[in-house]
Design an enzyme around this catalytic site. Sequence first.
Site, PDB file in Angstrom:
ATOM      1  N   ASP A  67       0.812  -1.218   0.000  1.00 41.20           N
ATOM      2  CA  ASP A  67       0.000   0.000   0.000  1.00 41.20           C
ATOM      3  C   ASP A  67       0.843   1.264   0.000  1.00 41.20           C
ATOM      4  OD1 ASP A  67       0.943  -0.371   2.617  1.00 41.20           O
ATOM      5  OD2 ASP A  67      -1.003  -0.996   3.368  1.00 41.20           O
ATOM      6  N   ASN A 136      -7.290  -3.386  14.405  1.00 43.57           N
ATOM      7  CA  ASN A 136      -8.677  -3.675  14.029  1.00 43.57           C
ATOM      8  C   ASN A 136      -8.770  -4.854  13.053  1.00 43.57           C
ATOM      9  OD1 ASN A 136      -7.754  -2.649  11.618  1.00 43.57           O
ATOM     10  ND2 ASN A 136      -9.086  -0.854  11.576  1.00 43.57           N
ATOM     11  N   HIS A 138      -7.084  -5.155  10.184  1.00 39.04           N
ATOM     12  CA  HIS A 138      -6.851  -4.876   8.763  1.00 39.04           C
ATOM     13  C   HIS A 138      -5.567  -5.547   8.278  1.00 39.04           C
ATOM     14  CE1 HIS A 138      -4.545  -0.793   9.420  1.00 39.04           C
ATOM     15  NE2 HIS A 138      -3.734  -1.809   9.543  1.00 39.04           N
ATOM     16  N   GLU A 143      -9.868  -2.424   5.499  1.00 32.23           N
ATOM     17  CA  GLU A 143     -10.392  -2.142   6.826  1.00 32.23           C
ATOM     18  C   GLU A 143     -11.627  -3.012   7.109  1.00 32.23           C
ATOM     19  OE1 GLU A 143      -8.582  -0.504   8.728  1.00 32.23           O
ATOM     20  OE2 GLU A 143      -8.073   1.517   8.080  1.00 32.23           O
TER      21      GLU A 143
HETATM   22  P1  PGA Z   1       2.298  -2.105  12.887  1.00 33.23           P
HETATM   23  O1  PGA Z   1       1.176  -1.935  11.792  1.00 33.23           O
HETATM   24  O2  PGA Z   1       3.268  -3.117  12.347  1.00 33.23           O
HETATM   25  O3  PGA Z   1       2.927  -0.729  12.991  1.00 33.23           O
HETATM   26  O4  PGA Z   1       1.650  -2.579  14.135  1.00 33.23           O
HETATM   27  C1  PGA Z   1       0.573  -3.077  11.274  1.00 33.23           C
HETATM   28  C2  PGA Z   1      -0.571  -2.706  10.362  1.00 33.23           C
HETATM   29  O5  PGA Z   1      -1.255  -1.692  10.623  1.00 33.23           O
HETATM   30  O6  PGA Z   1      -0.821  -3.443   9.400  1.00 33.23           O
END
Ligand code: PGA
Length: 241
Positions: A67, A136, A138, A143
Amino acid sequence: MQIIVRDNPQQVAEVAAALIRAQVLRKPETVLGLATGSTPVPLYDALVRLHSAGEADMSRITTYNLDEYVGLAPDHDQSYHYFMWEKLFYGIGVDPGQVHLPSGIAEDLDAECLRYEESIQAAGGIDLQVLGIGLNGHIGFNEPGDTFSNRTCVAELTESTIQANRRFFDSEDQVPRRALTMGIRTIFQSREILLIACGAAKAGIIAQTVHGPIISQVPASVLQLHPNARLLLDKEAAAEL
Ligand code: PGA
């Protein structure tokens, strides 16, 4: 899903680096899907160390990132382009022509999504996709509630994700509200998936991902259906399994 648990994030990173090294040994032209966020940083450090020690030749890999934020140019220090060059690509001497991220500043974002998706298909699809997971659930920026059948698309970030990303920006209004992301379907078509999660804050969502129903409210739960998905966790993230 295969679940691998290690004591701490450093050991997790070493296992992840070993899995990638093995994949690249088997297939030097591996198409690797990559993720940003805090979780893969120790993995990227480990890959850079392996490269510097002459123990992993990643000169022939092709990469696709999950992304990119809408509106951030590649040289913006919070863009995922910038992150990937700083954390990994410079350190493994990869050919710039072989690394791919969607452009968050494309004039026509939908056309950019289509171009990105077609580029992945033209490269033969992703051999091994590295994923993090949001609090959450995702994966990429897919999302809760987004359809499992999405290909690369423009995503609206949820409030939870905006708050989680807030720490990287000077103020909340600078946090991008939209991103281009591989869709769940794009991710799901990868031949292998390696989802990495560390820390107590991820324990609840990991338990839902593994034991909960397969529902769009928990995007990562779709991985229960994938024939070749691994979850690589530290003890804290695995605590509720
Ligand atoms: P993080 O993010 O590795 O900073 O916890 C993971 C994500 O949001 O996919």
